[in-house]
Design an enzyme around this catalytic site. Structure first.
Site, PDB file in Angstrom:
ATOM      1  CE1 TYR A   1      -5.726   3.849  14.352  1.00  0.00           C
ATOM      2  CE2 TYR A   1      -7.757   2.651  13.522  1.00  0.00           C
ATOM      3  CZ  TYR A   1      -7.017   3.348  14.700  1.00  0.00           C
ATOM      4  OH  TYR A   1      -6.526   2.666  15.608  1.00  0.00           O
ATOM      5  CB  ILE A   2      -4.738   0.257   9.795  1.00  0.00           C
ATOM      6  CG1 ILE A   2      -6.507   0.161   9.851  1.00  0.00           C
ATOM      7  CG2 ILE A   2      -4.182  -1.201   9.212  1.00  0.00           C
ATOM      8  CD1 ILE A   2      -6.717  -1.000   9.992  1.00  0.00           C
TER       9      ILE A   2
ATOM     10  CG  ASN B   1      -5.526   8.652  -3.525  1.00  0.00           C
ATOM     11  OD1 ASN B   1      -6.105   8.951  -2.313  1.00  0.00           O
ATOM     12  ND2 ASN B   1      -7.042   8.544  -4.224  1.00  0.00           N
TER      13      ASN B   1
ATOM     14  CB  ILE C   1      -3.952   1.725  -5.825  1.00  0.00           C
ATOM     15  CG1 ILE C   1      -5.091   2.839  -6.307  1.00  0.00           C
ATOM     16  CG2 ILE C   1      -3.370   2.611  -4.395  1.00  0.00           C
ATOM     17  CD1 ILE C   1      -5.796   1.292  -5.376  1.00  0.00           C
TER      18      ILE C   1
ATOM     19  CB  ALA D   1      -9.768   0.154   0.376  1.00  0.00           C
TER      20      ALA D   1
ATOM     21  CB  SER E   1     -12.914   0.998   5.075  1.00  0.00           C
ATOM     22  OG  SER E   1     -11.783   2.056   5.744  1.00  0.00           O
TER      23      SER E   1
ATOM     24  CE1 TYR F   1     -14.408  -1.881   3.112  1.00  0.00           C
ATOM     25  CE2 TYR F   1     -15.182  -2.925   5.276  1.00  0.00           C
ATOM     26  CZ  TYR F   1     -13.701  -2.516   4.912  1.00  0.00           C
ATOM     27  OH  TYR F   1     -12.790  -2.850   5.217  1.00  0.00           O
TER      28      TYR F   1
ATOM     29  CG  PHE G   1     -13.316  -9.467  13.704  1.00  0.00           C
ATOM     30  CD1 PHE G   1     -12.384 -10.109  13.084  1.00  0.00           C
ATOM     31  CD2 PHE G   1     -14.329 -10.284  13.894  1.00  0.00           C
ATOM     32  CE1 PHE G   1     -12.637 -11.492  12.616  1.00  0.00           C
ATOM     33  CE2 PHE G   1     -14.534 -11.335  12.796  1.00  0.00           C
ATOM     34  CZ  PHE G   1     -14.018 -11.808  12.390  1.00  0.00           C
TER      35      PHE G   1
END
Ligand code: UDP
Length: 331
Positions: free
Chosen positions: A11-12, A32, A51, A74, A76, A140, A168
Site C-alpha cells: 500500500y504505502i 515477494n 529481502i 514488513a 504491519s 509490531y 501515524f
C-alpha cells in the site's frame, strides 16, 4: 537516482514508487508478493523476491546501480503481531537485517525506513514528539524499534545514512484513482467503513466507546498516503545533502475520533453506515496524535491532503471503482 524499493507492491510502498517515478527517479521494486500486488507497481522495474535473499540482493544492487533503499517490506498488523511475535520478529527484524547487511556490503549509502508511531506505545504526552519515550505495547512496534536501533548502530559503524519515518495512520489513495489500499484481511478503519458504505460489509464495529475522549471513541491522526510517500523522497534528498541521520514523525498533528471518521465517510459517500459498538481492541491507546513539526522543519514536508474529508474522498474513489481491489492476492 536508482532507488531500491523493498515492499514496493504494498500500500504505502506503491505510492512511494509512484512519487519516485514522477520525480524522475528510477524505482526498482523488490517484493515477494506475500501481501503486495503486482498491479500496484505500475511501470517500475519489478523483481519478485525476498529481502532475505542475500545473493539476489547483491546481484540486483550491482546490476541496477542502486544508490538508495526504501524499506517497506514488513508485516504491519498490531493484532496479528500479538498472536504471532515469531513471524513479526522473523520478517521485520531477521529478514530486515539481511537487507541491511546486503545494502551496507554493496555500498548503498542512504536508507529510508518505514517505521511507525507504534514505537512509542501508550503516550504519556500528546501530541507525541520524536523524543517521547519509546515503550512499544505490541510486537509490531517492538520489531520496528529494534530495526531503528540496528540502523543507528550500523550507521555509526558503517557510515550508512538513514531516516526512520514514524507513520501515524496512513489512509487515502493516489488521487489518480488507480492504486489504493487492498489488504487481505482488511483490519483498518477507513477501508472497512468504506466497504460498509458500499454494501460489501453489513456495518462497522466500533472498538470501544468508553475512552476518555469527547465522544468516547479513539482519536487518531490520519495522514494521506501520498503525503507519506512524498516525505520519503524528501528524506532521501535530506540524506543526500549531507544532513544527519534521524527519525521523523509523519502525521498531520490533528486527531479525529472513530465516530468522526464514520460521519465524514457518510457525508462523502452519501450513504448511511450501520454502527455497532463492541469491546475495546487490546493495545489501542485512547489518543495518538503526532507532534509533526520536525519533518516540516528539517525535511520541508508540507502535507497537501491534510483534511479528513479529502483523505476519505480519495479512498472512496479507489474503493468505489475497485470493489475487489487489485483483483485478489498477487494480482
Ligand atoms: N477501529 C474500529 N473498528 C474497526 C477497525 C478499527 O473501531 O473495525 C478503530 C481502532 O480501534 C482505532 C482506529 O479505529 O482506534 C484506527 O484503527 P486502525 O486499525 O485503522 O489503525 P491503527 O490505529 O491500529 O494503526
Amino acid at each position: 537516482m536508482n532507488v531500491l524499493v523493498c515492499g514496493g507492491a504494498g500500500y504505502i510502498g506503491s505510492h512511494a514508487v509512484r512519487e519516485l517515478m514522477k520525480a524522475g527517479h528510477r524505482a526498482v521494486v523488490l517484493d515477494n508478493l506475500s501481501r503486495g500486488h503486482r498491479g500496484a507497481v505500475g511501470d517500475a522495474i519489478f523483481i519478485e523476491g525476498d529481502i532475505a535473499d542475500r545473493d539476489l540482493l547483491a546481484g540486483l544492487i550491482r546490476r541496477e546501480g542502486i544508490e538508495a533503499c526504501m524499506h517497506f517490506a514488513a508485516h504491519s498488523l498490531v493484532g496479528e503481531s500479538v498472536g504471532r511475535p515469531d513471524t513479526y520478529y522473523f520478517n521485520n527484524v531477521v529478514k530486515g537485517l539481511a537487507l541491511l547487511d546486503a545494502c551496507v556490503k554493496a555500498g548503498v549509502r542512504c536508507f529510508v525506513f518505514s517505521s511507525t508511531a507504534a514505537v512509542y506505545g501508550d503516550p504519556v504526552e500528546v501530541p507525541i514528539k520524536e523524543d517521547h519515550p519509546t515503550v512499544p505495547a505490541n510486537p509490531y512496534g517492538a520489531t520496528k524499534l529494534a530495526f531503528e536501533g540496528a540502523l543507528r548502530w550500523y550507521g555509526g559503524a558503517f557510515g550508512l545514512k538513514y531516516a526512520s519515518l514514524r507513520y501515524f495512520n496512513a489512509a487515502g489513495a493516489d488521487p489518480a484513482g488507480d492504486i489504493g489500499e487492498d489488504h487481505d484481511p482488511e483490519t483498518h478503519l477507513i477501508p472497512l467503513v468504506l466497504k460498509a458504505a458500499s454494501g460489501k460489509l453489513p456495518g462497522i464495529s466500533v472498538f470501544g466507546n468508553d475512552y476518555p475522549t469527547p465522544d468516547g471513541t479513539c482519536i487518531r491522526d490520519y495522514i494521506h498516503v501520498t503525503d507519506l510517500a512524498r516525505a520519503h523522497l524528501l528524506a532521501l534528498e535530506y540524506l543526500r545533502s549531507g544532513m544527519p541521520s534521524d527519525c521523523f514523525n509523519l502525521g498531520n498533528g490533528s486527531g479525529y475520533s472513530v465516530l468522526e471518521v464514520i460521519k465524514t465517510a457518510e457525508e462523502v459517500t452519501g450513504r448511511s453506515i450501520e454502527v455497532k459498538f463492541s469491546a475495546r481492541r487490546p493495545g489501542d491507546p485512547a489518543v495518538l496524535v503526532a507532534g509533526a513539526g520536525k519533518a516540516r522543519e528539517a525535511l520541508g514536508w508540507r502535507p497537501q491532503f491534510d483534511d479528513l474529508r479529502t483523505i476519505i474522498e480519495t479512498a472512496w474513489a479507489w474503493h468505489r471503482d475497485h470493489p475487489d481491489g487489485f483483483g485478489g492476492r498477487n494480482a
